[in-house]
Design a protein around this motif. Structure first.
Motif, PDB file in Angstrom:
ATOM      1  N   SER A   1       0.842  -1.209   0.000  1.00  0.00           N
ATOM      2  CA  SER A   1       0.000   0.000   0.000  1.00  0.00           C
ATOM      3  C   SER A   1       0.876   1.257   0.000  1.00  0.00           C
ATOM      4  O   SER A   1       0.546   2.255  -0.634  1.00  0.00           O
ATOM      5  N   LEU A   2       2.021   1.181   0.663  1.00  0.00           N
ATOM      6  CA  LEU A   2       2.921   2.350   0.680  1.00  0.00           C
ATOM      7  C   LEU A   2       3.589   2.513  -0.688  1.00  0.00           C
ATOM      8  O   LEU A   2       3.702   3.619  -1.210  1.00  0.00           O
TER       9      LEU A   2
ATOM     10  N   TYR B   1       2.496   1.518  -3.718  1.00  0.00           N
ATOM     11  CA  TYR B   1       1.578   1.959  -4.782  1.00  0.00           C
ATOM     12  C   TYR B   1       0.718   3.150  -4.372  1.00  0.00           C
ATOM     13  O   TYR B   1      -0.099   3.616  -5.159  1.00  0.00           O
ATOM     14  N   LYS B   2       0.891   3.594  -3.106  1.00  0.00           N
ATOM     15  CA  LYS B   2       0.087   4.712  -2.575  1.00  0.00           C
ATOM     16  C   LYS B   2      -1.414   4.422  -2.720  1.00  0.00           C
ATOM     17  O   LYS B   2      -2.181   5.221  -3.285  1.00  0.00           O
TER      18      LYS B   2
END
Ligand code: NAD
Length: 419
Positions: A389-390, A392-393
């Motif tokens: 998640s970090l 690919y934002k």
């Protein structure tokens, strides 16, 4: 050809979540097409002679959504509202969940349209055996391994195992998980989903700098997942301010005594009128000013209609599909940290995998070993999803799908096309 579902379908909600991640991954169209179609959907009719002498015919389903990584894996649900759409969505979620948990299983699910609260033990046994007999060629330790879900338990799994074993002519414990420990079940399996919910909630709190010991928590659903999550989080020091069942809930701002409540629920078969708090309904529970909200009942509980009322900092999805895609966007947009179902409740299938491994070995582990292995797997899964998640934002749900689609998609390509 499988007709794509209309809006409002649960499988449609799964597809929306899938598409979001597939777009980000730039997934090849062919793999995209394969992964958005169920491999096999079975519908059966199960005649059962009821206690009053009448014959009733119950409709049952078993869906094997994808078996690329290994045998289909997924629970059997007994509920009056079961539909093929719901079972297909649940089977798809099992596929992504097993991939996120990094265990060698595909995804499956079963359901029977019935109201088990109105059936005797004998009727339930007859229905279970007939349902298993109807799907018997499709299941097996190498093919498809069922487990408990809503309204099914270890006794029902014992009947599944016995019916299959009688059919093949030898005792086959690995055909189903969630069995009683005496007949090949794993220590720690009953608590595994709730334990996983506790672990990911603790990891999320750590990540967000929230002290679990001073945190307040509301839990919707006080069945297997909800009650164990509440109990283990209370033991970890958190204050459980509310819990509920289908009939409504109980609230106490100072914290409910969960051990007492478990005794009460065992004795009265309900949490209604529990003396340690005041009554609230399910909508009030969802909107409470608690740090963590754990929906652990059924699908579609958090919708666009009530997402705006939710005040929790963390939502840990103990249930499958409790948040609709629109509601999820609203929660994420407001900075609420949603730990998605395919990660948050993967503790159950992870220990089901351990049970299957132990059955096949014929060698059983101590409970400490089961719990330690679960702890390691859950932390790795949480970390994989958080890092994705970090990178690919994106929110954690999209990240979990990215992890799952990458793993299943890569193996699909490696295996190539048959015929
Ligand atoms: P369960 O039958 O043991 O308990 C369900 C609970 O939800 C009961 O307390 C019931 O009263 C309550 N409930 C039902 N409708 C409700 C409503 N409208 N509002 C509030 N409460 C309601 O089932 P379970 O095994 O705990 O499963 C709960 C959820 O967790 C399901 O979505 C299931 O698919 C999911 N899940 C279960 C497992 C598992 O190992 N049992 C694993 C992963 C996911």
């Amino acid at each position: 050809m499988w007709d794509m579902p209309d809006s409002g379908s649960i499988f449609g909600a799964m597809l929306q979540e899938f598409d979001e991640a597939a777009r980000i991954l730039n997934l090849e169209p062919g793999i995209w097409r394969i992964l958005t179609h169920p491999k096999r959907q079975i519908t059966v009719s199960c005649p059962v002679q009821m206690d009053n002498g009448e014959i009733e015919v119950f409709t049952g389903y078993r869906v094997q959504y994808n078996i690329t990584l290994g045998p289909a894996k997924g629970g059997i649900r007994y509920h009056p509202d079961v539909t093929l759409d719901e079972v297909t969505a649940l089977a798809a979620w099992m596929t992504w969940k097993c991939a996120v948990a990094h265990i060698p299983f595909g995804g499956g699910k079963g359901g029977v349209v019935c109201d088990p609260t109105r059936m005797s033990r004998r009727e339930l046994e007859a229905l279970t055996r007939r349902y298993v007999a109807e799907i018997i060629d499709a299941i097996g330790p190498e093919k498809d391994v069922p487990a408990p879900d809503v309204n099914t338990n270890d006794q029902i799994m014992a009947w599944v195992m016995d019916t299959y074993s009688m059919h093949v002519g030898h005792t086959s414990t690995a055909v189903v998980t969630g069995k009683p420990v005496e007949l090949g079940g794993s220590l720690g399996r009953r608590e595994a989903t709730g334990r996983g919910v506790m672990i990911v909630t603790r990891e999320a709190a750590k990540h967000l700098g929230l002290d679990l010991k001073s945190a307040t928590i509301a839990v919707q659903g006080f069945g297997n997942v909800g009650s164990v999550s509440a109990d283990l989080l209370a033991r970890a020091g958190a204050r459980i301010v509310a819990v509920s069942s289908s009939k409504g809930g109980v609230y106490n701002a100072k914290g409910l005594d969960i051990a007492e409540m478990l005794d009460y629920a065992r004795e009265h078969k309900t949490i209604d009128h529990f003396p340690g708090g005041e009554s609230i309904d399910n909508e009030q529970l969802l909107a409470l000013d608690a740090d963590v909200l754990i929906p652990a009942a059924l699908e579609n509980q958090i919708t666009a209609d009530n997402a705006g009322t939710i005040r929790a900092k963390i939502v840990t999805e103990g249930a499958n599909g409790p948040t609709t895609p629109d509601a999820h966007k609203m929660l994420h947009g407001r900075g609420i940290f949603v730990i998605p179902d395919i990660l948050a409740n993967s503790g159950g299938v992870t220990v089901s995998y351990f049970e299957w491994v132990q059955d096949r070995y014929g060698y059983f582990w101590e409970e400490e070993e089961v719990n330690a292995r679960l702890e390691k797997k859950m932390r790795e899964a949480f970390d994989d999803v958080l890092q994705t998640s970090l990178k690919y934002k994106v929110d954690l749900r999209t990240a979990a799908y990215i992890v799952a689609i990458s793993r299943v998609g890569t193996v699909t390509k490696m295996r190539g096309m048959y015929a």
